[in-house]
Write a protein that holds these residues in place. Structure first.
Motif, PDB file in Angstrom:
ATOM      1  N   THR A 208      44.571  42.315  43.998  1.00 14.55           N
ATOM      2  CA  THR A 208      45.129  41.831  45.262  1.00 14.55           C
ATOM      3  C   THR A 208      44.023  41.279  46.139  1.00 14.55           C
ATOM      4  OG1 THR A 208      44.831  43.926  46.403  1.00 14.55           O
ATOM      5  CG2 THR A 208      46.936  43.582  45.349  1.00 14.55           C
ATOM      6  N   PRO A 209      44.088  40.057  46.558  1.00 14.96           N
ATOM      7  CA  PRO A 209      44.709  38.949  45.837  1.00 14.96           C
ATOM      8  C   PRO A 209      43.873  38.634  44.613  1.00 14.96           C
ATOM      9  CG  PRO A 209      43.470  38.094  47.689  1.00 14.96           C
ATOM     10  CD  PRO A 209      43.381  39.604  47.752  1.00 14.96           C
TER      11      PRO A 209
ATOM     12  N   SER B  81      51.678  33.883  39.155  1.00 19.85           N
ATOM     13  CA  SER B  81      52.695  33.131  39.904  1.00 19.85           C
ATOM     14  C   SER B  81      54.017  33.073  39.131  1.00 19.85           C
ATOM     15  CB  SER B  81      52.205  31.711  40.216  1.00 19.85           C
ATOM     16  OG  SER B  81      52.120  30.939  39.036  1.00 19.85           O
TER      17      SER B  81
ATOM     18  N   ASP C  81      50.175  34.473  33.956  1.00 17.58           N
ATOM     19  CA  ASP C  81      50.002  33.773  35.228  1.00 17.58           C
ATOM     20  C   ASP C  81      50.746  34.567  36.299  1.00 17.58           C
ATOM     21  OD1 ASP C  81      50.132  32.127  37.458  1.00 17.58           O
ATOM     22  OD2 ASP C  81      50.666  30.336  36.317  1.00 17.58           O
TER      23      ASP C  81
ATOM     24  N   LYS D  33      41.020  32.813  42.676  1.00 17.88           N
ATOM     25  CA  LYS D  33      42.004  31.867  43.224  1.00 17.88           C
ATOM     26  C   LYS D  33      42.615  32.304  44.554  1.00 17.88           C
ATOM     27  CE  LYS D  33      44.683  31.676  39.608  1.00 17.88           C
ATOM     28  NZ  LYS D  33      45.697  31.305  38.611  1.00 17.88           N
ATOM     29  N   ASN D  34      42.447  33.578  44.906  1.00 19.12           N
ATOM     30  CA  ASN D  34      43.085  34.135  46.101  1.00 19.12           C
ATOM     31  C   ASN D  34      44.599  33.960  46.081  1.00 19.12           C
ATOM     32  OD1 ASN D  34      40.869  35.280  47.394  1.00 19.12           O
ATOM     33  ND2 ASN D  34      40.265  33.318  48.272  1.00 19.12           N
ATOM     34  N   ASP D  35      45.178  34.025  44.888  1.00 16.72           N
ATOM     35  CA  ASP D  35      46.632  33.921  44.766  1.00 16.72           C
ATOM     36  C   ASP D  35      47.279  35.258  45.128  1.00 16.72           C
ATOM     37  OD1 ASP D  35      45.348  34.928  42.481  1.00 16.72           O
ATOM     38  OD2 ASP D  35      47.008  34.392  41.180  1.00 16.72           O
ATOM     39  N   VAL D  36      48.432  35.163  45.778  1.00 11.19           N
ATOM     40  CA  VAL D  36      49.169  36.349  46.199  1.00 11.19           C
ATOM     41  C   VAL D  36      50.533  36.308  45.524  1.00 11.19           C
ATOM     42  CG1 VAL D  36      50.098  37.649  48.148  1.00 11.19           C
ATOM     43  CG2 VAL D  36      47.959  36.360  48.411  1.00 11.19           C
ATOM     44  N   PRO D  37      50.672  37.039  44.427  1.00  9.62           N
ATOM     45  CA  PRO D  37      51.951  37.015  43.718  1.00  9.62           C
ATOM     46  C   PRO D  37      53.025  37.807  44.454  1.00  9.62           C
ATOM     47  CG  PRO D  37      50.441  38.515  42.643  1.00  9.62           C
ATOM     48  CD  PRO D  37      49.678  37.859  43.763  1.00  9.62           C
TER      49      PRO D  37
ATOM     50  N   SER E  61      44.014  35.741  36.835  1.00  4.89           N
ATOM     51  CA  SER E  61      43.068  35.474  37.921  1.00  4.89           C
ATOM     52  C   SER E  61      42.348  36.781  38.242  1.00  4.89           C
ATOM     53  CB  SER E  61      43.776  34.904  39.153  1.00  4.89           C
ATOM     54  OG  SER E  61      44.783  35.756  39.594  1.00  4.89           O
TER      55      SER E  61
END
Length: 143
Positions: free
Chosen positions: A75-76, A55, A53, A80-84, A29
């Motif tokens: 970050t992020p 996640s 990925d 996707k604005n995913d925060v692992p 991402s």
């Protein structure tokens, strides 16, 4: 060092440690310009980029080999604005004795200080690519 763009900062950070015939691993991402830099420009330089990925940080283990030189994350993650799980991510990267490089454009040092040991995240990352070409919001603020 100071650069005129985030792309220049990312390029300098990675080309300092990754050369033709070697590879680095990146979260999948990514900002579109960074994706193009990694998949097009670095490929022309003979540098392989392997994606994972964020996640599933444990998936990094299957991507590391003797030619892997670094692991990169935003970050992020954009878009996707995913925060692992940053702690788990860096533990795995450091277990392989690789540097963990983070692009902290979106959160900025006001919200996340990934390389400063005196803060909550305690120096999880080895290098930060802050984008000082942007304002506190992470965007090109007009003043």
């Amino acid at each position: 060092m100071v650069f005129s763009s985030g792309q220049a900062a990312i390029t300098a950070a990675l080309l300092t440690i990754v050369h033709a015939g070697q590879n680095f691993i990146s979260a999948n991402s990514l900002y579109g310009g960074t994706w193009t830099l990694f998949t097009q420009t670095f490929a022309k330089l003979g540098i392989e980029v392997r994606f994972f990925d964020p996640s599933k940080p444990e998936s990094l283990n299957g991507l590391v080999d003797k030619n892997t030189r670094a692991v990169y994350l935003e970050t992020p993650g954009n878009p996707k604005n995913d925060v692992p799980d940053y702690r788990k991510f860096t533990e795995i990267v450091h277990r392989h004795k690789l540097p963990a490089i983070i692009d902290n454009t979106a959160l900025t040092p006001a919200l996340f200080r990934p390389i400063e040991p005196r803060f909550r995240h305690r120096g999880l990352f080895d290098d930060e690519v802050p984008r000082r070409t942007r304002g506190p919001s992470g965007r090109r603020d007009r003043r």
